[in-house]
Design a protein around this motif. Structure first.
Motif, PDB file in Angstrom:
ATOM      1  N   GLU A  26     -25.892 -48.287   6.419  1.00  0.00           N
ATOM      2  CA  GLU A  26     -25.770 -47.796   7.378  1.00  0.00           C
ATOM      3  C   GLU A  26     -26.326 -48.946   8.738  1.00  0.00           C
ATOM      4  O   GLU A  26     -26.542 -50.005   9.349  1.00  0.00           O
ATOM      5  N   ARG A  27     -27.966 -48.360   8.666  1.00  0.00           N
ATOM      6  CA  ARG A  27     -28.899 -48.806   9.462  1.00  0.00           C
ATOM      7  C   ARG A  27     -28.944 -50.410   9.189  1.00  0.00           C
ATOM      8  O   ARG A  27     -28.860 -51.691   9.231  1.00  0.00           O
ATOM      9  N   GLN A  73     -30.525 -58.592   6.062  1.00  0.00           N
ATOM     10  CA  GLN A  73     -30.088 -57.624   6.361  1.00  0.00           C
ATOM     11  C   GLN A  73     -31.286 -57.534   6.470  1.00  0.00           C
ATOM     12  O   GLN A  73     -31.569 -56.200   7.794  1.00  0.00           O
ATOM     13  N   ARG A 132     -35.174 -56.973  14.962  1.00  0.00           N
ATOM     14  CA  ARG A 132     -34.728 -56.475  15.793  1.00  0.00           C
ATOM     15  C   ARG A 132     -35.245 -55.718  16.969  1.00  0.00           C
ATOM     16  O   ARG A 132     -35.424 -54.971  17.718  1.00  0.00           O
ATOM     17  N   THR A 137     -34.205 -60.208  21.007  1.00  0.00           N
ATOM     18  CA  THR A 137     -32.331 -60.051  21.382  1.00  0.00           C
ATOM     19  C   THR A 137     -31.650 -61.236  21.038  1.00  0.00           C
ATOM     20  O   THR A 137     -30.941 -61.311  20.988  1.00  0.00           O
ATOM     21  N   ARG A 155     -21.491 -63.990  11.210  1.00  0.00           N
ATOM     22  CA  ARG A 155     -21.171 -63.293  11.750  1.00  0.00           C
ATOM     23  C   ARG A 155     -20.871 -61.745  12.031  1.00  0.00           C
ATOM     24  O   ARG A 155     -21.406 -61.066  12.347  1.00  0.00           O
ATOM     25  N   ASP A 190     -23.043 -58.355  13.809  1.00  0.00           N
ATOM     26  CA  ASP A 190     -22.373 -57.435  14.508  1.00  0.00           C
ATOM     27  C   ASP A 190     -22.707 -56.087  13.903  1.00  0.00           C
ATOM     28  O   ASP A 190     -23.052 -55.936  14.635  1.00  0.00           O
ATOM     29  N   LYS A 191     -23.220 -56.291  12.144  1.00  0.00           N
ATOM     30  CA  LYS A 191     -23.566 -55.287  12.328  1.00  0.00           C
ATOM     31  C   LYS A 191     -25.659 -54.728  12.595  1.00  0.00           C
ATOM     32  O   LYS A 191     -25.312 -53.871  13.271  1.00  0.00           O
ATOM     33  N   LEU A 192     -25.956 -55.997  13.617  1.00  0.00           N
ATOM     34  CA  LEU A 192     -27.528 -55.869  14.106  1.00  0.00           C
ATOM     35  C   LEU A 192     -27.213 -55.362  15.260  1.00  0.00           C
ATOM     36  O   LEU A 192     -28.075 -54.841  16.349  1.00  0.00           O
ATOM     37  N   GLY A 193     -25.815 -55.744  15.788  1.00  0.00           N
ATOM     38  CA  GLY A 193     -25.659 -55.388  17.065  1.00  0.00           C
ATOM     39  C   GLY A 193     -27.026 -56.143  18.565  1.00  0.00           C
ATOM     40  O   GLY A 193     -26.906 -55.695  19.487  1.00  0.00           O
ATOM     41  N   MET A 194     -26.328 -57.539  17.827  1.00  0.00           N
ATOM     42  CA  MET A 194     -27.648 -58.860  18.300  1.00  0.00           C
ATOM     43  C   MET A 194     -26.482 -59.559  19.110  1.00  0.00           C
ATOM     44  O   MET A 194     -25.698 -59.872  18.268  1.00  0.00           O
ATOM     45  N   ASP A 195     -27.269 -60.540  20.027  1.00  0.00           N
ATOM     46  CA  ASP A 195     -26.615 -61.940  20.719  1.00  0.00           C
ATOM     47  C   ASP A 195     -26.736 -63.016  19.766  1.00  0.00           C
ATOM     48  O   ASP A 195     -28.024 -62.755  19.253  1.00  0.00           O
TER      49      ASP A 195
END
Length: 274
Positions: free
Chosen positions: A85-86, A135, A142, A147, A160, A164-169
């Protein structure tokens, strides 16, 4: 197969280029530990059988995992640390006789060590590649405050999904698009490796204080690093990450701290003609 000495190994496809046995066996000799570290060619179709066979070997302490198995290997191990997950990829499997196979990832920590040693600080990064190493590196970036992440990939959907997995812009672009300005450029792909096409983008958009980091170590000076040095940019080569992640895995396999005070001697050994 065994001579009744404990052993660990690295698996991958290809594997002949791997320098991990040189590193681990150097440390084992320095510390006087009666064990061995090997390399073993394992194809994707052999992965399940490999883990089944090794699990039954009482001398096997575990393995490191390289291209292309870092994601697929998750299906054959326990994941108590939530690495799936991480991070989404593993590069180390530990085994205790009769116990489960435990998957973890030392790539993230190994990647960060040379950046932290150079006191790098930044918020904008570019990363080429979106595979297993990417990954772990994205997770590491992060964690130190990046950021804005630009991913340079062949498969836009894969890029993409990683963002999304990283939650980064960030943005996803192909290899033909010009690079934006950034504080760090990382090649996490196999491009530039011996036998692979070069990764040699135009670096003119990078500011003078940017750093360029290539995780490829065969050859040690890739076209990317050569171009960065020609521009006067600070560089980090693949041996730094390789040694860093290996030290974390060494502790897992052999229950001993790698003698990092010998890094200069180890690098000389790794750079010596085969």
């Amino acid at each position: 197969m065994s001579d009744n000495r404990p052993y660990a190994e690295v698996i991958g496809d290809p594997i002949a280029h791997s320098k991990s046995p040189v590193i681990h066996n150097f440390w084992l000799e320095e510390l006087g530990i009666d064990a061995e570290y090997r390399k073993t060619h394992v194809t994707a179709g052999q992965l399940a059988g490999y883990f089944l066979m090794r699990r039954a070997d009482p001398d096997w302490l575990g393995c490191n995992i390289t291209i292309p198995h870092k994601i697929a290997a998750l299906d054959y191990v326990d994941d108590p640390g939530g690495v799936r997950e991480r991070i989404g990829a593993i590069n180390t499997v530990a085994c205790e006789t009769g116990g489960p196979l435990i998957g973890t990832n030392t790539d993230a920590g190994g990647f960060l060590q040379p950046l932290m040693a150079r006191k790098w600080q930044g918020t904008r990064a570019i990363m080429a590649g979106a595979g297993g190493a990417a990954q772990a590196i994205g997770f590491a970036l992060r964690s130190v405050g990046v950021t804005e992440l630009t991913l340079v990939v062949r498969d836009a959907a894969k890029g993409r999904a990683l963002l999304d997995k990283l939650g980064m812009d960030g943005i996803v672009q192909d290899f033909d698009a010009p690079l934006p300005a950034a504080d760090l450029l990382v090649n996490s792909s196999s491009l530039g490796m011996t036998g692979q096409p070069a990764y040699a983008p135009d670096l003119s958009a990078l500011p003078g204080g940017a750093m360029v980091y290539d995780i490829v170590y065969a050859p040690l000076e890739t076209p990317l690093l050569a171009a960065a040095k020609a521009r006067g940019l600070e560089t980090i080569d693949g041996l730094d990450m390789l040694i860093g992640q290996a030290a974390l895995a060494f502790d897992i396999f052999f229950d001993a701290q790698a003698p990092r005070e010998k890094d200069a001697e180890l690098r000389e050994l790794l750079l010596a003609p085969a």
